[in-house]
Design a protein around this motif. Structure first.
Motif, PDB file in Angstrom:
ATOM      1  N   TYR B 329      42.195  42.518  39.719  1.00 19.31           N
ATOM      2  CA  TYR B 329      43.344  41.823  40.671  1.00 19.31           C
ATOM      3  C   TYR B 329      44.008  40.836  39.580  1.00 19.31           C
ATOM      4  N   PRO B 330      45.223  40.497  40.164  1.00 20.54           N
ATOM      5  CA  PRO B 330      45.788  39.743  39.286  1.00 20.54           C
ATOM      6  C   PRO B 330      45.339  38.234  39.696  1.00 20.54           C
ATOM      7  N   LEU B 331      45.347  37.296  38.657  1.00 21.21           N
ATOM      8  CA  LEU B 331      44.669  35.786  38.895  1.00 21.21           C
ATOM      9  C   LEU B 331      45.457  35.183  39.970  1.00 21.21           C
ATOM     10  N   PHE B 355      51.915  33.030  35.000  1.00 25.49           N
ATOM     11  CA  PHE B 355      52.961  34.354  34.862  1.00 25.49           C
ATOM     12  C   PHE B 355      52.290  34.981  33.404  1.00 25.49           C
ATOM     13  N   SER B 356      53.066  35.877  33.109  1.00 25.00           N
ATOM     14  CA  SER B 356      52.986  36.897  32.035  1.00 25.00           C
ATOM     15  C   SER B 356      51.425  37.040  31.942  1.00 25.00           C
ATOM     16  N   GLN B 357      50.898  37.816  33.401  1.00 32.83           N
ATOM     17  CA  GLN B 357      49.633  37.993  33.471  1.00 32.83           C
ATOM     18  C   GLN B 357      49.317  39.473  32.889  1.00 32.83           C
ATOM     19  N   SER B 358      47.918  39.112  32.405  1.00 27.06           N
ATOM     20  CA  SER B 358      47.656  40.577  31.900  1.00 27.06           C
ATOM     21  C   SER B 358      46.091  40.835  32.469  1.00 27.06           C
ATOM     22  N   HIS B 359      45.703  41.884  32.968  1.00 23.68           N
ATOM     23  CA  HIS B 359      44.208  41.819  33.442  1.00 23.68           C
ATOM     24  C   HIS B 359      43.844  43.499  33.517  1.00 23.68           C
ATOM     25  N   ASN B 360      42.370  43.489  33.286  1.00 27.10           N
ATOM     26  CA  ASN B 360      41.922  44.953  33.127  1.00 27.10           C
ATOM     27  C   ASN B 360      40.509  44.884  33.527  1.00 27.10           C
TER      28      ASN B 360
END
Lengths: 339, 404
Positions: B329-331, B355-360
């Motif tokens: 999930y997003p931070l 912002f400019s989030q990336s997660h996987n």
């Protein structure tokens, strides 16, 4: 680990725009997370289907596949046409290890599979699948790359960097045109939406047995896909509501809630309505207002010129974990279709 | 007004049917409307035929099936719809089954049978013990819907799932809507010695009495292996509790009874989702982040706390724990907006925005890996000073992997 980076002038100059932009970005990001789950599940379904047919054809000739396709296509759409089943068989035959399959599913779309099927070694699959994701290669470009064998020599491809906008970065991999084709009657929807699967009997025992196994796989794909997408959605509604609530506190005194919502909607080309955004905020606030041991009150007074605004908010914490099913917003398909 | 005998009879039957209908369900069941009545005779015929299709491989199994058929409360049977369109036949269970399963009187028990196109696919006995286990529990329709559709269960407590011959499949407990323990039946790990009951932290050998059987190469001991989780989803400890022994020649005993035979059932396609949190404390405080502690006599400034919450959910097959999907999930950063008293600058409002989030998240077998990257914007506004807010961007990177 933290380290400082250069401050963006944009943020310094227009904090309000920045806060609104990142809410739009969060919405887009969540939409693509959901699509990615559907896409990965679909590739696993096709691999499993190919495997089942391969196991069955070991006992029968390929005519059995024709009979299977004639029923499956009626049932689930043209994803299960005879040529598609042949691709699935190849996919399962050439790309057998499950761990490799998982990484491939993350990186490519179904349209890349017929091209990747031409590769013999699993290690080549992994290599090219990573290239697809990294450089946003479409299937015809991928075919060209495989012919050339050396990506680094292709300057035009190397020039495409990973820093494009999020939506553009994912667009090709997700096969979005396919997803949204024909609106509500798209073949994807037909395949994905949770509904009862009718038994189809052809009178041929092996076809019926294989069909039953494929039905179970489709059902699993739908259930797991819907579960995970609902879980993301469940989190997303709160996350978006939280982002809006936080922006309202941070921008109090300079930007009204109405302007924030309107601006977010405009940035998403009006596809997400202000009413929908406001609904997410209300849902979030309703959950926050509930009993919680983790909340802490926080009063913020903002002075801007002659305007003084007091905003009372609560700390953002563990409440999402204990929230009731209020987040189970039924409009996940609506949310996805606005991507 | 003239009322005919026929009208009176119709009215009598209408009242009879109405009162019968009211008796059938617990009034506390909020979602009564989602359940459909089913004739007791039809329910009995269906379940008897379904149970009879299960071939018993021992005298004990024959007795178990017989006992179940005799102790289903067909009068209170009803049908629910699963989200994938399948029917779920729900039948409460009489006390004899509860006693056979060695469960205390506060457990509520029901048998569910999932049917596709009218044909039974699989069944489970669900036993539920609410909260602290000290009061009589009710297993309501919402909980059954939550179980078969993998939705958040609203009722905290311990849920046990058995097959039709009374063999425990798995169990899960919830507190504050979170999974606090998960247990499944496992064969004994022979690497740890034949008679040793394993426990990862040296505690919890279970409370079942282990029946000593003659040592046989073809016998396998089965244990209930339960893992307990803290509020973040971290495993705290694990217990192994002896259940039963199965031998290839059909002998066996002890604990909760044996198994065997090939049931006519599809695999139980029930999933669960468990969430895991990985909070990361912000410690690289900037000068603006310092605050005077409230009410402290000594004015030693301290960093204003901030937590980056990284979260993963894992969807898995309930009975086998095989992973079906993982999601990062997003931070989330909290508190996102905080006002505090700075020793030098007075009141500061700190707004923190990722912002400019990336997660996987990904998985291979039972190993789950996840990462989060983001730029985090800090903005410090000075309420007591006539100066522009100060801002800065920090990179955030966090990755984790764990065995599920």
């Amino acid at each position: 680990m933290f380290f400082y980076i250069t401050m963006e002038n944009k943020i310094k100059d227009d904090y309000s725009s920045f806060r609104i932009d990142i809410i739009g970005e969060a919405i887009r990001s969540q939409q693509f997370d959901m699509l990615n789950v559907a896409k990965e599940g679909m590739l696993q379904l096709f691999w499993n289907t190919g495997k089942l047919i391969n196991e069955a054809t070991a006992l029968q000739d390929q005519n059995f596949v024709k009979e299977l396709a004639s029923v499956l296509e009626v049932k689930y759409g043209r994803y299960f046409s005879l040529p598609a089943l042949a691709q699935m068989q190849e996919f399962a035959r050439i790309c057998p290890p499950e761990e490799i399959l998982l990484s491939i599913c993350h990186n490519v779309g179904w349209k890349h599979i017929p091209v990747l099927n031409k590769l013999a070694k699993p290690s080549e699959w992994v290599y090219y699948a990573e290239l697809v994701f990294k450089y946003q290669i479409n299937p015809s470009e991928l075919e060209e790359e495989i012919k050339q064998k050396d990506l680094t020599k292709n300057s035009s491809m190397s020039a495409r960097r990973f820093d494009k906008a999020l939506m553009e970065r994912y667009r090709q991999v997700f096969d979005l045109d396919q997803f949204f084709k024909n609106d509500k009657h798209s073949i994807f929807r037909n395949l994905f939406e949770l509904k009862a699967i009718e038994d189809t009997l052809t009178g041929t025992e092996l076809v019926d047995q294989t069909m039953h196994m494929i039905d179970l796989e489709v059902d699993k794909f739908r259930k797991v896909g819907n579960t995970v997408i609902n879980a993301i959605g469940n989190y997303t509604w709160g996350h978006i509501g939280e982002n809006i609530a936080s922006a309202r506190v941070a921008l109090a005194g300079e930007t009204s809630l109405e302007t924030i919502l309107k601006s977010i909607s405009e940035r998403l080309n009006g596809n997400i309505s202000t009413q929908w955004l406001e609904q997410q905020l209300k849902i979030y606030e309703r959950v926050k207002a509930g009993p919680s041991t983790n909340s802490e009150n926080n009063t913020q007074v903002i002075k801007e010129g002659n305007v003084t605004t007091t905003v009372i908010s609560t700390a953002i914490g563990e409440d999402f974990n204990t929230a009731p099913n209020i987040y189970k917003n039924p409009d996940i398909m609506y949310f996805l279709e606005q991507a | 007004m003239k009322i005919s005998i026929r009208t009176l009879l119709l009215a009598f039957f209408a009242i009879l049917i109405f009162s019968y209908g009211c008796k059938k369900y617990d009034v506390a069941d909020k979602d009564l409307l989602t359940a459909k009545t089913v004739s007791p005779l039809v329910a009995k015929a269906e379940m008897t035929s379904w149970i009879d299709r299960h071939v018993a491989t021992s005298q004990a199994e024959t007795q178990s099936y017989h006992l179940l058929k005799q102790n289903l409360n067909y009068e209170a049977a009803h049908v629910q719809k699963r989200k994938n369109g399948e029917d779920v036949l729900v039948i409460p269970v009489n006390d004899a089954i509860r006693e056979k399963l060695k469960l205390n009187a506060n457990y509520a028990l029901k048998v569910i049978t999932v049917k596709k196109n009218g044909k039974p696919r699989w069944s489970m006995i669900i036993a539920f013990l609410a909260g602290d286990g000290k009061t009589k529990s009710t297993l309501n329709n919402n909980s059954i819907q939550g179980i078969v559709n993998n939705e958040r269960l609203e009722e905290d407590g311990l849920y046990k799932f058995f097959d039709l011959k009374g063999r425990l499949l798995y169990q899960v407990s919830y507190k504050d809507k979170k999974i606090t323990s998960y247990g499944a039946v496992q064969a004994k790990d022979k690497r740890n010695g034949k008679d040793k009951v394993m426990s990862t932290n040296g505690s919890g050998t279970g409370n079942s009495t282990k029946m000593l059987l003659p040592e046989q190469e073809d016998c396998t001991e089965y244990y209930l292996v339960t893992t307990y989780y803290d509020q973040y989803g971290n495993p705290e400890y694990q217990t192994w509790e002896y259940l039963f022994t199965l031998c290839k020649d059909g002998n066996g005993g002890g604990g909760g009874g044996g198994g065997g035979g090939t049931p006519p059932e599809d695999p139980i396609d029930v999933e669960m989702t468990q969430e895991f949190s990985f909070p990361v404390a912000y410690t690289s405080f900037r000068p603006e982040d310092y605050r005077l502690p409230e009410g402290a006599l000594s004015a030693t400034p301290e960093g204003t706390p901030l937590t980056y919450d990284c979260k993963v959910s894992v969807t898995f097959a309930s009975s086998t724990r095989k992973i079906h999907g993982v999601q990062a999930y997003p931070l989330v950063i909290h508190p996102a907006n905080e006002t505090y008293l700075h020793p030098e600058y007075g009141r500061i409002v700190r707004n923190v925005t990722p912002f400019s989030q990336s997660h996987n998240a990904s998985y291979a077998g039972q190993k789950v890996s996840a990462y989060w990257t983001s730029i985090v914007n800090f903005r410090w506004a000075y309420l007591d000073r006539n100066s522009l807010p100060n801002t800065d961007d920090l990179d955030f990177n966090h990755s984790t992997s764990f065995i599920f």
